[in-house]
Write an enzyme that holds these catalytic residues in place. Structure first.
Site: not given
Ligand code: GH3
Ligand code: MG
Ligand code: MG
Ligand code: MG
Length: 323
Positions: A207, A242
């Site tokens: 990210n 996640e």
């Protein structure tokens, strides 16, 4: 508006640009033993609808289970028992919702009442007035179309309620319900229920380095790799972020470990292409495995044990499976 049109298309429903249901002709089945009357009804409806005549009630009963929008039954037929056909149509699950318009002889009160009691949607009295026929048929077809639209929308909503929007995997709600049921019925001696908890290694770095959208792409590709490496009976789920879980019914620890290892190798074995193929990222995962043992173990306790496996895998350097 585009979104509503889009959602209509997704539902397989014909809508205009304002998202309104488009009026469309119906598939109308006319069941009559009198060819002259049947043809007259057919002729009056053929501008607006797609009508067909059937003289055999047994064939009509089968057709009513299919995509028919309206069945028009001549209850005054001499050659077959129209009331019986209506009763059978209503008592068969697949045709229960097919709208029925009954053509009745107004002098034959008992049959008219019986038709209403059997649940016909509307009545036409003989002699059939063409305008009245067209109007009553149109109303029934519209109602049927709208009911179909609502049912599809409901089915879609129910599916969305148990689906993860980003990946299309099952979501946490679905996982919790299924695991509860599986753990509840797990018995002594069987292989038990196994669960995998999967956590992407250093996902935050993806990210941070490539952006949240690239992170989402990784999550989607990750979901594909998980789903393609489990068996048909397994339930791959995304709980959020996640964090992923695979619920494995009737699966021993040994089998669960084998499948976990297969996923780990497939994820780490080939890079993930993101950002229109401009970047290739190597992704690894840590997987914790647990198999239900004691009768009475809660789903939460089982997941917690698998979670502890993830924690240990991280501590030992990541990219591994720990039971
Ligand atoms: P570790 O190896 O210890 O698991 O490291 P990690 O970086 O994966 O650690 P952690 O689990 O703490 O980080 C998960 C990150 O996932 C943090 C959060 O910003 C990000 N994240 C959570 N949900 C989403 C999502 O839906 N999309 C994207 N792109 N990122 C998400
Ligand atoms: Mg995490
Ligand atoms: Mg973490
Ligand atoms: Mg992580």
């Amino acid at each position: 508006l585009r979104e509503r049109e889009e959602s209509g298309r997704r539902l397989g429903v014909d809508t205009d640009s304002a998202g309104r249901l488009r009026a469309a002709g119906g598939r109308v089945l006319i069941v009559d033993d009198n060819p002259r009357q049947g043809e007259k009804v057919l002729a009056r409806l053929s501008d607006e609808h797609r009508p067909a005549i059937e003289t055999d009630p047994a064939v009509a009963l089968i057709a009513a289970r299919g995509p028919i929008d309206l069945m028009i039954v001549n209850v005054a037929a001499a050659e077959f028992d129209g009331l019986r056909l209506i009763a059978q149509t209503r008592s068969t699950e697949a045709s229960r919702r097919t709208p029925i318009l009954a053509i009745v002889d107004p002098a034959d009160r008992p049959r008219l009442i019986k038709a209403l009691e059997l649940g016909v949607n509307d009545i036409l009295t003989k002699p059939v007035d063409p305008e009245e026929l067209a109007a009553r048929a149109r109303t029934q077809v519209r109602r049927k179309r709208y009911a179909d639209f609502l049912r599809q929308k409901l089915d879609y909503s129910l599916e969305m309620a148990v689906t993860d929007a980003l990946t299309g995997l099952h979501n946490r709600r679905y996982m919790a319900g299924q695991l509860q049921a599986l753990v509840g019925r797990a018995n002594h001696g069987g292989p038990g229920v196994s669960v995998l908890v999967l956590d992407i290694d250093h996902f935050k770095a993806i990210n941070d380095g490539f952006g949240h959208d690239a992170g989402d792409e990784v999550l989607r590709e990750f979901a594909v790799r998980v789903a393609t490496n489990v068996r048909a009976i397994d339930l791959p789920c995304r709980l959020g972020g996640e964090e992923f879980v695979v619920v494995m019914p009737d699966t021993s620890m040994e089998s669960a470990l084998m499948i976990a290892e297969r996923i780990r190798r497939d994820v780490g074995g080939a890079p993930f292409r993101v950002m229109d193929g401009r970047e290739e990222l190597t992704v690894t995962i840590s997987i914790g495995v647990a198999t239900s043992q004691a009768v009475g173990e809660t789903p939460e306790a089982l997941l917690k044990r698998a979670d502890e496996g993830v924690y240990e895998a991280k501590a030992r350097g990541r990219n591994q499976v720990i039971a």
